[in-house]
Scaffold this motif. Structure first.
Motif, PDB file in Angstrom:
ATOM      1  N   MET A 189       2.376   7.248  -4.406  1.00 48.03           N
ATOM      2  CA  MET A 189       1.312   7.750  -3.529  1.00 48.03           C
ATOM      3  C   MET A 189       1.897   8.155  -2.182  1.00 48.03           C
ATOM      4  O   MET A 189       3.041   7.859  -1.886  1.00 48.03           O
ATOM      5  CB  MET A 189       0.264   6.660  -3.306  1.00 48.03           C
ATOM      6  N   LYS A 190       1.078   8.852  -1.368  1.00 42.60           N
ATOM      7  CA  LYS A 190       1.466   9.196  -0.016  1.00 42.60           C
ATOM      8  C   LYS A 190       0.228   9.270   0.862  1.00 42.60           C
ATOM      9  O   LYS A 190      -0.898   9.433   0.373  1.00 42.60           O
ATOM     10  CB  LYS A 190       2.203  10.526   0.030  1.00 42.60           C
ATOM     11  N   LEU A 191       0.436   9.118   2.167  1.00 40.82           N
ATOM     12  CA  LEU A 191      -0.662   9.243   3.120  1.00 40.82           C
ATOM     13  C   LEU A 191      -0.992  10.720   3.296  1.00 40.82           C
ATOM     14  O   LEU A 191      -0.101  11.563   3.284  1.00 40.82           O
ATOM     15  CB  LEU A 191      -0.283   8.675   4.486  1.00 40.82           C
ATOM     16  N   LEU A 213      -3.572  -2.605   1.142  1.00 40.88           N
ATOM     17  CA  LEU A 213      -2.209  -2.315   0.713  1.00 40.88           C
ATOM     18  C   LEU A 213      -1.505  -3.586   0.248  1.00 40.88           C
ATOM     19  O   LEU A 213      -0.783  -3.580  -0.758  1.00 40.88           O
ATOM     20  CB  LEU A 213      -1.438  -1.657   1.866  1.00 40.88           C
ATOM     21  N   LEU A 263      -7.406   2.244  -2.045  1.00 41.79           N
ATOM     22  CA  LEU A 263      -6.692   2.573  -0.819  1.00 41.79           C
ATOM     23  C   LEU A 263      -7.402   3.679  -0.037  1.00 41.79           C
ATOM     24  O   LEU A 263      -7.507   3.626   1.189  1.00 41.79           O
ATOM     25  CB  LEU A 263      -5.254   2.983  -1.130  1.00 41.79           C
ATOM     26  N   ARG A 264      -7.908   4.673  -0.736  1.00 45.27           N
ATOM     27  CA  ARG A 264      -8.614   5.775  -0.065  1.00 45.27           C
ATOM     28  C   ARG A 264      -9.841   5.275   0.685  1.00 45.27           C
ATOM     29  O   ARG A 264     -10.087   5.668   1.819  1.00 45.27           O
ATOM     30  CB  ARG A 264      -9.032   6.837  -1.074  1.00 45.27           C
ATOM     31  N   ILE A 267       4.995   1.801   5.728  1.00 45.28           N
ATOM     32  CA  ILE A 267       3.815   2.060   4.906  1.00 45.28           C
ATOM     33  C   ILE A 267       4.095   3.210   3.952  1.00 45.28           C
ATOM     34  O   ILE A 267       3.743   3.159   2.774  1.00 45.28           O
ATOM     35  CB  ILE A 267       2.586   2.342   5.789  1.00 45.28           C
ATOM     36  N   GLU A 268       4.749   4.251   4.438  1.00 45.89           N
ATOM     37  CA  GLU A 268       5.102   5.377   3.569  1.00 45.89           C
ATOM     38  C   GLU A 268       6.006   4.920   2.422  1.00 45.89           C
ATOM     39  O   GLU A 268       5.830   5.331   1.280  1.00 45.89           O
ATOM     40  CB  GLU A 268       5.797   6.490   4.369  1.00 45.89           C
ATOM     41  N   LEU A 303      -5.412   3.726  -6.116  1.00 43.19           N
ATOM     42  CA  LEU A 303      -5.560   4.880  -5.242  1.00 43.19           C
ATOM     43  C   LEU A 303      -6.972   4.967  -4.677  1.00 43.19           C
ATOM     44  O   LEU A 303      -7.160   5.179  -3.473  1.00 43.19           O
ATOM     45  CB  LEU A 303      -5.212   6.166  -5.997  1.00 43.19           C
ATOM     46  N   LEU A 351       3.858   3.022  -0.118  1.00 35.58           N
ATOM     47  CA  LEU A 351       3.014   3.940  -0.887  1.00 35.58           C
ATOM     48  C   LEU A 351       3.840   4.767  -1.868  1.00 35.58           C
ATOM     49  O   LEU A 351       3.434   4.959  -3.011  1.00 35.58           O
ATOM     50  CB  LEU A 351       2.224   4.852   0.055  1.00 35.58           C
ATOM     51  N   ARG A 352       5.004   5.250  -1.429  1.00 35.08           N
ATOM     52  CA  ARG A 352       5.871   6.018  -2.339  1.00 35.08           C
ATOM     53  C   ARG A 352       6.278   5.192  -3.540  1.00 35.08           C
ATOM     54  O   ARG A 352       6.398   5.704  -4.655  1.00 35.08           O
ATOM     55  CB  ARG A 352       7.108   6.506  -1.588  1.00 35.08           C
TER      56      ARG A 352
END
Length: 87
Positions: A79-81, A31, A15-16, A70-71, A12, A74-75
């Motif tokens: 995680m989520k944007l 990613l 990615l941030r 991408i969503e 996380l 991440l899910r």
């Protein structure tokens, strides 16, 4: 480095930081590395329901990126944007 990305908190944070870079290819590369650390594209295909070719294209620096894909990726990592106001 890939071993540390198996840790959700490390992934996380990575990615941030990459999301803040003005070049979206940096985020896609990050990613892809998180995906590789967590079982690769075969595992990601199973976790997201997206086909392998689509995932490769999505995570390629020159690929056709869709936020839906991408969503989903991440899910699969829990995680989520998010979008935040810049002060």
């Amino acid at each position: 480095m890939l071993a540390s990305l198996k840790n959700p908190d490390e992934a996380l944070a990575y990615l941030r930081v990459s999301f803040q870079v003005d070049d979206p290819r940096v985020f896609l590369t990050t990613l892809r590395r998180v995906a590789q650390a967590n079982g690769g594209f075969t595992e990601l295909t199973a976790r997201t329901g997206l086909n392998r070719e689509n995932l490769y294209r999505t995570h390629s620096p020159t690929g056709n990126t869709k936020f839906v894909n991408i969503e989903a990726v991440l899910r699969s990592f829990g995680m989520k944007l998010t979008v935040e106001r810049v002060s």
